[in-house]
Design a protein around this motif. Sequence first.
Motif, PDB file in Angstrom:
ATOM      1  N   ARG A 171       0.862  -1.183   0.000  1.00 55.77           N
ATOM      2  CA  ARG A 171       0.000   0.000   0.000  1.00 55.77           C
ATOM      3  C   ARG A 171       0.895   1.229   0.000  1.00 55.77           C
ATOM      4  NH1 ARG A 171      -1.418   2.945   4.392  1.00 55.77           N
ATOM      5  NH2 ARG A 171      -3.272   4.286   4.279  1.00 55.77           N
ATOM      6  N   ASP A 189      -9.707   2.788   1.180  1.00 57.14           N
ATOM      7  CA  ASP A 189      -8.350   2.460   1.599  1.00 57.14           C
ATOM      8  C   ASP A 189      -8.354   1.218   2.481  1.00 57.14           C
ATOM      9  OD1 ASP A 189      -5.488   2.990   1.855  1.00 57.14           O
ATOM     10  OD2 ASP A 189      -5.948   3.574   3.909  1.00 57.14           O
ATOM     11  N   TYR A 232      -9.109  -1.796   0.289  1.00 59.29           N
ATOM     12  CA  TYR A 232      -7.928  -2.178  -0.493  1.00 59.29           C
ATOM     13  C   TYR A 232      -6.923  -2.921   0.387  1.00 59.29           C
ATOM     14  CZ  TYR A 232      -3.684  -1.724  -3.285  1.00 59.29           C
ATOM     15  OH  TYR A 232      -2.525  -1.993  -3.974  1.00 59.29           O
ATOM     16  N   GLU A 233      -6.664  -2.361   1.569  1.00 58.24           N
ATOM     17  CA  GLU A 233      -5.693  -2.976   2.474  1.00 58.24           C
ATOM     18  C   GLU A 233      -6.162  -4.363   2.913  1.00 58.24           C
ATOM     19  OE1 GLU A 233      -2.971  -1.653   6.313  1.00 58.24           O
ATOM     20  OE2 GLU A 233      -4.779  -0.522   5.818  1.00 58.24           O
TER      21      GLU A 233
END
Length: 517
Positions: free
Chosen positions: A143, A218, A221-222
């Motif tokens: 990331r 975010d 995604y992580e």
Amino acid sequence: MGQIDVAYQAMIRRFLRTAAIAIACVITSAHVGSPDAWFEGMAGPYHVTVEVQTAGVVPGVARVFVRAVGDQPQTVTIQANKFDATGGAPPPEPTTRVEGQPRTYMGRLWIMSGGSNSVTVNVAGPKGSGKVVVPVVVVAYSRLKLDKPMGIGLAAMGIFLFAGLVTIVGAAVREGSLAPGETPTPQMKRRARNAMALTSIIVIAMLAGGWRWWNSEDRAYEGNMYKPLASESLISEIGGRTVVQLSISDSAWVHRGDTSWLSRRDVSSWTPLVEDHGKLVHMFLIRDDLSAFAHLHPSTRDSVTFTSGLPPLPAGRYRVFGDIVHESGFTHTLTSTVDVTSAGLPTAVGDPDDSWFTQPVGSSRTASLDSTGTIEWNATGNLTSGEPASLKFTIRNPDGTPARLEPYMGMPAHAVVARRDGSVFVHLHPMGTISMASQMAFEMRQPGDTIRGQLGARLAEAETSSMQHAPVTVGTVSFPYAFPKAGDYRVWVQVKLGGKIRTAAFDAKVGEAKKTD
């Protein structure tokens, strides 16, 4: 507007989940801690080494290095393609020569979707032209953080734009309806202040909503960054013999044939496993202090649990790694641990290509291969993380003459590299980190291969033929690779001599790469 935002967020989540969990399949050999793909071999009449450095994010830019060995081509171009792409491959991108390295070319490629990808290297020169396909597993495993100076700059620009917008709204309300030369009344000024306050509230609310959306994406995604298929190992007794079992416990694999289960969870189905070097799984047991090593090839009935006889290894905790390849070319390295309390027997091992090694490792660069000769690591200079390593070995008969190596699962030799803390593991061949089956999957895939298992059957036949016609190597083998980070490593090298697998081990200390401004 709300419906559009919801649809857009759902699309982004679907994309990230698909990229990280299961888009058709290859890697980089996706080996533990070694995300880059390495290949060494022929591109037509030219001998090349190819290194593909993936970005770790999807989409992302991959850096491709092509190093000529021997005759040098005049032009080198590269192009990326997805395994299941329905359209044509993008046009080739040019490369440039690396300053100070006249035989090295470098280019950049946008990789737009995760999963099983390939990089095709095209070379041309006085000896003609050629190409080679290098399979690359592209997944999101990192990331990226916002660059601090850029963040400060964007924040300053945002404050400037915010102040400008509020000022423009206030001026428009206060003076927009006045004739030239007229002075705003107190009422107009009050209305302007109210409009500016309302605009500020609306913009702040929009920014807060955007901030929440960004943080939500975010986190998604992580949370969906690539993770190997969950697996577990155990030692058990079956039919009077001690066996080690490696099982894939990941629900996405266990339910791979249940379309209803996959649909409810918005998970893509994995393609079937295919043999690589004639084996469905290459399983490695490495004692946590690196003092014992085994390279096994278990059998399976359901492609979920893989069973092999336990060789005579000393008791202790072992890290278990299992390399598997999907029909689409995507590769995994399964990871788990197992406690060995009592050694098995050599007769318990069923595959003729199984081997193990428990001898002490000395500090010399030359090791004995039982009574069949010696193997010497022709190391040159210090090993540095991120730089091509000198993994070249010379094998000699007892009388000092170059040894004639028998093909070992279609290769002159195999090597395994492991960092002492277990954070790096890679199974190497003289052709690099890539899987032979993965490369064949890209080369042999046809537009009509839409039925699962159809390509796999042809791959098995082609790989068997390739292994049967593997050339004999005399004397020297090398493995293209770069250690991904500094630390203490052990390298096991395996060759076949006199009809038996011979293993030697060497320790390596890898230093930090020099920092550049």
